[in-house]
Design a protein around this motif. Structure first.
Motif, short mmCIF file in Angstrom:
data_model
loop_
_atom_site.label_atom_id
_atom_site.label_comp_id
_atom_site.label_asym_id
_atom_site.label_seq_id
_atom_site.Cartn_x
_atom_site.Cartn_y
_atom_site.Cartn_z
N LYS A 49 60.60 -10.37 39.40
CA LYS A 49 61.99 -9.78 40.12
C LYS A 49 62.40 -9.04 38.91
O LYS A 49 63.41 -8.30 39.26
CB LYS A 49 62.92 -11.04 40.60
CG LYS A 49 62.47 -11.80 41.66
CD LYS A 49 63.28 -12.85 42.06
CE LYS A 49 62.79 -13.59 43.43
NZ LYS A 49 63.87 -14.76 43.80
N THR A 50 61.84 -8.98 37.80
CA THR A 50 62.48 -8.22 36.70
C THR A 50 61.84 -6.81 36.74
O THR A 50 60.52 -6.38 36.87
CB THR A 50 61.91 -8.71 35.37
OG1 THR A 50 62.40 -10.28 35.25
CG2 THR A 50 62.45 -7.93 34.36
N THR A 51 62.75 -5.77 37.12
CA THR A 51 62.28 -4.44 37.19
C THR A 51 63.04 -3.66 36.14
O THR A 51 64.05 -3.88 35.54
CB THR A 51 62.60 -3.89 38.46
OG1 THR A 51 64.07 -3.79 38.70
CG2 THR A 51 62.01 -4.87 39.57
N THR A 74 64.58 -0.65 36.61
CA THR A 74 65.79 -0.29 36.89
C THR A 74 66.84 -1.42 36.85
O THR A 74 67.88 -0.95 36.33
CB THR A 74 65.68 0.24 38.39
OG1 THR A 74 65.01 -0.58 39.12
CG2 THR A 74 64.86 1.60 38.47
N SER A 75 66.56 -2.44 37.07
CA SER A 75 67.51 -3.60 36.94
C SER A 75 67.87 -4.17 35.50
O SER A 75 68.92 -4.73 35.45
CB SER A 75 67.47 -4.71 38.09
OG SER A 75 66.20 -5.29 37.47
N HIS A 76 66.82 -4.09 34.67
CA HIS A 76 67.02 -5.00 33.32
C HIS A 76 67.04 -3.88 32.20
O HIS A 76 67.45 -4.29 31.18
CB HIS A 76 66.09 -5.81 33.08
CG HIS A 76 66.16 -7.16 34.26
ND1 HIS A 76 65.77 -6.98 35.69
CD2 HIS A 76 66.72 -8.38 33.80
CE1 HIS A 76 66.05 -8.09 36.04
NE2 HIS A 76 66.69 -9.00 35.13
N PRO A 134 67.93 -0.30 32.46
CA PRO A 134 68.41 0.89 33.37
C PRO A 134 68.32 2.42 32.38
O PRO A 134 67.90 3.30 33.15
CB PRO A 134 69.68 0.82 33.85
CG PRO A 134 70.22 -0.43 33.13
CD PRO A 134 69.15 -1.06 32.71
#
Length: 212
Positions: free
Chosen positions: A57-59, A61-63, A65
Motif C-alpha cells: 500500500k506504500t506508493t 504519491t502517498s509517502h 509526494p
C-alpha cells in the motif's frame, strides 16, 4: 503535435499519474508477459517471501509526494518532449519491462506503445523473442540491444554506442538512455513495493499522454 494548452497539459499530467503512480493493491491482478522470467514473477516472489502487506500500500504519491511530483514531470517530458522516435522509445520501455519482470509497466506501455504507432505484432515480438532486435532493422534494433545491456550490465558496450550513433543523433542517443534508465528505476521501485497491476489506460488517454 505538442501539448498546446494548460488544459491539455493538465490532462496529460493526470494521465501520467494514472499510469505511473495510481498504484493500487488489488490482489491477483497480474498479467504475465512471457520472458526468461515471467513478467509477473518478480512481484509474486516478493509477496511469497513475506513482504509486509503495508508495503503493497506504500506508493510514491502517498509517502514521498514531493519526489513523486518531480518524477511525474520527468516522465511526462520523456513521453512527450523527445526527438527520439516514440515507437523506438516504447519498444525499449516494453523490453525493459519484460527484462525486469514488471507487470505494471508492461501493461501500461502496451497501451502507450499502440498510441505511439506500435502494432500488436511488434509487441508480441518484444514479449516472446529471445533476441527481439533481430526483428527490427536500423535504429530500433540497435536501441533494443542497448536496452538489454543497460538493464543487464548497468552500462553499454562502446561498440553498441558506436553502432547506435550510426542510426541516431547524439541527442536521440542520450534521450534513449534517459528513457530506458528512468523506466528501469521505475520498474525496480514497483517490484520492490510489490505494486499490483492495473488495467491499461484507454486509447484517448494514451494519445494525450504522448502529445498527440
Amino acid at each position: 503535435a505538442q501539448l498546446t494548452s494548460a488544459s491539455s497539459a493538465k490532462k496529460a499530467a493526470n494521465a501520467c499519474r494514472a499510469t505511473a503512480f495510481t498504484m493500487t493493491s488489488t490482489a491477483g491482478a497480474h498479467v504475465h508477459a512471457p520472458s526468461r522470467r515471467s513478467v509477473g514473477s518478480a512481484t509474486s516472489a516478493c509477496k511469497h517471501k513475506g513482504v509486509a502487506a503495508s508495503a503493497r500500500k506504500t506508493t510514491p504519491t502517498s509517502h514521498a509526494p514531493a519526489n513523486a511530483a518531480a518524477l511525474v514531470n520527468y516522465l511526462i517530458s520523456i513521453l512527450s518532449k523527445q526527438k527520439l522516435d516514440p515507437k523506438v522509445r516504447e519498444l525499449c520501455i516494453l523490453y525493459n519491462a519484460r527484462l525486469m519482470s514488471c507487470d505494471y509497466e508492461w501493461v501500461q506501455h502496451e497501451s502507450i506503445g499502440v498510441a505511439a504507432g506500435l502494432t500488436r505484432e511488434d509487441i508480441e515480438v518484444i514479449k516472446t523473442a529471445v533476441h527481439p532486435e533481430s526483428a527490427f532493422p536500423g535504429q530500433a534494433g540497435v536501441a533494443l540491444v542497448l536496452t538489454r545491456e543497460l538493464v543487464e550490465a548497468g552500462t553499454a558496450k562502446p561498440e553498441t554506442i558506436k553502432a547506435a550513433l550510426q542510426e541516431m543523433s547524439e541527442q536521440e542517443l542520450v534521450e534513449l538512455i534517459m528513457a530506458v534508465t528512468a523506466y528501469l528505476g521505475l520498474a525496480v521501485m514497483m517490484n520492490a513495493l510489490a505494486i499490483d497491476t492495473e488495467s491499461g489506460m484507454g486509447s484517448a488517454a494514451a494519445h494525450q499522454l504522448i502529445g498527440d
